[in-house]
Design an enzyme around this catalytic site. Structure first.
Site, PDB file in Angstrom:
ATOM      1  N   CYS A 299       0.804  -1.229   0.000  1.00 35.72           N
ATOM      2  CA  CYS A 299       0.000   0.000   0.000  1.00 35.72           C
ATOM      3  C   CYS A 299       0.833   1.273   0.000  1.00 35.72           C
ATOM      4  CB  CYS A 299      -0.917   0.000   1.222  1.00 35.72           C
ATOM      5  SG  CYS A 299      -2.143  -1.296   1.178  1.00 35.72           S
TER       6      CYS A 299
HETATM    7  N1  LIG Z   1      -2.444  -5.705   1.866  1.00 33.02           N
HETATM    8  C1  LIG Z   1      -2.886  -4.638   2.511  1.00 33.02           C
HETATM    9  O1  LIG Z   1      -2.453  -4.330   3.619  1.00 33.02           O
HETATM   10  C2  LIG Z   1      -3.954  -3.767   1.916  1.00 33.02           C
HETATM   11  C3  LIG Z   1      -4.695  -2.913   2.742  1.00 33.02           C
HETATM   12  C4  LIG Z   1      -5.670  -2.104   2.182  1.00 33.02           C
HETATM   13  C5  LIG Z   1      -5.887  -2.131   0.800  1.00 33.02           C
HETATM   14  N2  LIG Z   1      -5.130  -2.961   0.017  1.00 33.02           N
HETATM   15  C6  LIG Z   1      -5.407  -2.973  -1.408  1.00 33.02           C
HETATM   16  O2  LIG Z   1      -6.177  -4.127  -1.689  1.00 33.02           O
HETATM   17  C7  LIG Z   1      -5.854  -4.657  -2.982  1.00 33.02           C
HETATM   18  C8  LIG Z   1      -5.473  -6.127  -2.872  1.00 33.02           C
HETATM   19  O3  LIG Z   1      -4.294  -6.204  -2.091  1.00 33.02           O
HETATM   20  P1  LIG Z   1      -3.819  -7.584  -1.451  1.00 33.02           P
HETATM   21  O4  LIG Z   1      -2.722  -7.238  -0.492  1.00 33.02           O
HETATM   22  O5  LIG Z   1      -4.971  -8.390  -0.971  1.00 33.02           O
HETATM   23  O6  LIG Z   1      -3.209  -8.312  -2.724  1.00 33.02           O
HETATM   24  P2  LIG Z   1      -2.719  -9.843  -2.791  1.00 33.02           P
HETATM   25  O7  LIG Z   1      -1.643  -9.873  -3.816  1.00 33.02           O
HETATM   26  O8  LIG Z   1      -2.432 -10.339  -1.415  1.00 33.02           O
HETATM   27  O9  LIG Z   1      -3.979 -10.640  -3.304  1.00 33.02           O
HETATM   28  C9  LIG Z   1      -4.563 -10.438  -4.526  1.00 33.02           C
HETATM   29  C10 LIG Z   1      -5.106 -11.766  -5.048  1.00 33.02           C
HETATM   30  O10 LIG Z   1      -5.786 -11.488  -6.262  1.00 33.02           O
HETATM   31  C11 LIG Z   1      -5.559 -12.573  -7.140  1.00 33.02           C
HETATM   32  N3  LIG Z   1      -5.829 -12.123  -8.496  1.00 33.02           N
HETATM   33  C12 LIG Z   1      -5.040 -11.393  -9.323  1.00 33.02           C
HETATM   34  N4  LIG Z   1      -5.669 -11.158 -10.484  1.00 33.02           N
HETATM   35  C13 LIG Z   1      -6.880 -11.751 -10.394  1.00 33.02           C
HETATM   36  C14 LIG Z   1      -8.001 -11.865 -11.279  1.00 33.02           C
HETATM   37  N5  LIG Z   1      -7.992 -11.286 -12.491  1.00 33.02           N
HETATM   38  N6  LIG Z   1      -9.080 -12.553 -10.877  1.00 33.02           N
HETATM   39  C15 LIG Z   1      -9.098 -13.140  -9.654  1.00 33.02           C
HETATM   40  N7  LIG Z   1      -8.066 -13.076  -8.775  1.00 33.02           N
HETATM   41  C16 LIG Z   1      -6.982 -12.375  -9.144  1.00 33.02           C
HETATM   42  C17 LIG Z   1      -4.124 -12.971  -6.880  1.00 33.02           C
HETATM   43  O11 LIG Z   1      -3.873 -14.309  -7.281  1.00 33.02           O
HETATM   44  C18 LIG Z   1      -4.026 -12.783  -5.353  1.00 33.02           C
HETATM   45  O12 LIG Z   1      -4.287 -13.982  -4.647  1.00 33.02           O
HETATM   46  C19 LIG Z   1      -4.755  -3.760  -3.523  1.00 33.02           C
HETATM   47  O13 LIG Z   1      -5.300  -2.763  -4.324  1.00 33.02           O
HETATM   48  C20 LIG Z   1      -4.163  -3.113  -2.280  1.00 33.02           C
HETATM   49  O14 LIG Z   1      -3.600  -1.853  -2.549  1.00 33.02           O
HETATM   50  C21 LIG Z   1      -4.191  -3.800   0.541  1.00 33.02           C
END
Ligand SMILES: NC(=O)c1ccc[n+]([C@@H]2O[C@H](COP(=O)([O-])OP(=O)(O)OC[C@H]3O[C@@H](n4cnc5c(N)ncnc54)[C@H](O)[C@@H]3O)[C@@H](O)[C@H]2O)c1
Length: 455
Positions: A299
């Site tokens: 993030c």
């Molecule tokens: N990790 C954090 O602390 C956090 C906190 C708040 C917001 N966010 C936001 O949330 C979003 C997700 O972050 P995250 O940390 O969960 O990411 P992540 O990489 O942990 O998980 C994302 C998942 O999405 C899957 N994926 C990718 N493309 C896909 C598709 N086309 N269809 C289905 N699945 C798909 C991946 O295989 C993965 O398992 C980002 O935009 C991030 O900025 C993250």
């Protein structure tokens, strides 16, 4: 279809105020969507650090949930209950996995057409040039648009630029002939989850939501009652997108300031942690941020670049944010130079020096190494010729292109030329560091360690 508004939920009351932003009223000019008997209440697209806990929170609150991820290894890990998550989430996962009808995991995106609400939680990283990489979000949105059904609520929760919900959902849906606010309902509802932090359950953290139309906001709010006790409605999706960017840019700028104050304090012979803790006793107008080896995770080091990228297109400058993000990007390099300098002072050339990096996750309590400053520190040290190892109870391997960096499980049994402490997980035993000749404390938290060095 279950009545979500009257949902009886876990720890809090679902009757708490929606927030002072806007009162969403049903728009009487909008005809009710056709009644479709959706099998699932919510489909979560992307089951990572955000999507999986989101799916579990909905399920805990009585929703029938479909979880979709294109990664087979990720789905296998979830099915095996082997995920990096809070203990409470692991308990909920074990329960959900026993509920075959109410909790479905699949790599087949077609399932989203059978869900009343679809939440997109896929990654929005940056590339090596610090530019937004929208590949995953574009792909996920294309599928969601292609499979959209009348009556559905479609929500982006991935952090992104202002206007993205319009570009990736609204416009293509309308091109498909679906009127947003009448046939389908679209909103942006940014995620605030803090992985590894058990003090703030996702459900207890207020959630911002902005729909493309007032009815979209209303429909999205009704869905989100299943994963948050308090909803705060804003004017529209763009305002919600900007809210998330402001939150995370605020953190980035303040961490950058804390780093600068740390450097100043070191020069002046002051303990920055003591200074910050003292300042934090002020009950208003101050919020503590702590310095470190840089900023990691998915993030804070990424999100401000989504804003800067779109501002460049508009020929708008944001010098404060630019400076902070440059400083953030340079921080691991500074730590590395300090490490090499400390070796030099002891007459040890960096070539062949045995250096341990302790804690490579981007923050305590998680196994996530995305954007971790430790990766750059290890790469730079290895490139300079050091024999680099790492120790981290939660991380089993690291990928440092062009180099082999091995994990050690018994760091306390050796004497290292230098130990760089990048992150300290809860309940770590650090007593052995007292026996090491040189410890570079990039966490600024080891004040009691005799002879520690700071970046
Ligand atoms: N990790 C954090 O602390 C956090 C906190 C708040 C917001 N966010 C936001 O949330 C979003 C997700 O972050 P995250 O940390 O969960 O990411 P992540 O990489 O942990 O998980 C994302 C998942 O999405 C899957 N994926 C990718 N493309 C896909 C598709 N086309 N269809 C289905 N699945 C798909 C991946 O295989 C993965 O398992 C980002 O935009 C991030 O900025 C993250």
């Amino acid at each position: 279809m279950r009545d979500v508004v009257g949902l009886a939920t876990g720890s809090g009351s679902s009757d708490r105020p929606i927030g002072p932003g806007h009162t969403a009223l049903l728009d009487p000019s909008v005809p009710a969507p056709p009644l479709v008997d959706f099998h699932y209440d919510a489909a979560i697209v992307g089951l990572g650090y955000v999507g999986l806990p989101t799916a579990l929170t909905f399920h805990t609150n009585g929703f029938r949930v479909a979880g979709v991820d294109i990664s087979q290894p990720r789905l296998a890990a979830i099915r095996a209950g082997e995920v990096d998550a809070l203990a409470s989430d692991n308990v909920r996962l074990a329960k959900a996995l026993c509920d075959e009808d109410g909790f479905t995991l699949t790599d087949d995106l077609a399932i989203v057409s059978t869900a009343e609400a679809v939440l997109v939680c896929v990654p929005t990283p940056i590339d090596e040039h610090l530019l937004p990489d929208l590949t995953a979000l574009r792909a996920a949105c294309q599928s969601v648009v292609r499979l959209a059904q009348p009556g559905q609520v479609l929500m982006l929760t991935s952090t992104t630029y202002v206007g993205c919900t319009h570009d990736l959902l609204v416009r293509p849906l309308e091109e498909r002939g679906l009127r947003v606010g009448r046939d389908v309902f679209v909103a942006f509802a940014p995620e605030r989850i803090d992985p590894g932090n058990a003090d703030f359950a996702q459900y207890d953290v207020p959630r911002v939501v902005g729909g493309v139309t007032p009815t979209c906001t209303q429909r999205a709010t009704a869905t989100l009652r299943g994963c948050s006790v308090e909803l705060y409605q804003v004017r529209d999706a763009r305002t919600a997108e900007m809210t998330k960017l402001y939150e995370n840019t605020f953190r980035a700028v303040n961490i950058s300031l804390a780093n600068e104050f740390a450097d100043i304090s070191t020069t002046l012979g002051l303990d920055i942690t003591e200074v910050i803790d003292a300042a934090a006793t002020k009950p208003f107008g101050f919020m503590p941020f702590y310095p470190g080896a840089g900023i990691g995770g998915h993030c804070i080091p990424c999100d401000p670049h989504y804003l800067l990228w779109q501002l460049r297109a508009a020929r708008v400058s944001a010098p404060l944010i630019e400076t902070a993000m440059t400083s953030v990007a340079l921080r691991p390099g500074r730590v590395t130079r300090r490490a090499i300098d400390l070796l030099g002072r002891r007459g040890l050339p960096v070539e062949d020096a045995r250096v341990l990096v302790l804690g490579v996750a981007y923050k305590p309590g998680v196994a996530d190494v995305r954007e971790s400053p430790a990766l750059e520190i290890m790469r730079r040290l290895a490139t300079a010729g050091a024999r680099v190892s790492f120790a981290d109870d939660r991380v089993s391997t690291v990928d440092i292109p062009g180099h082999t960096v091995e994990k050690v499980t018994d760091p306390q049994d050796r004497t290292w030329d230098l130990v760089v402490v990048q992150c300290v997980h809860p309940q770590s035993d650090l007593d052995w560091l007292r026996r090491q000749p040189t410890v570079l404390d990039a966490t600024y938290r080891l004040a009691d360690l005799p002879g520690r060095e700071l970046p």
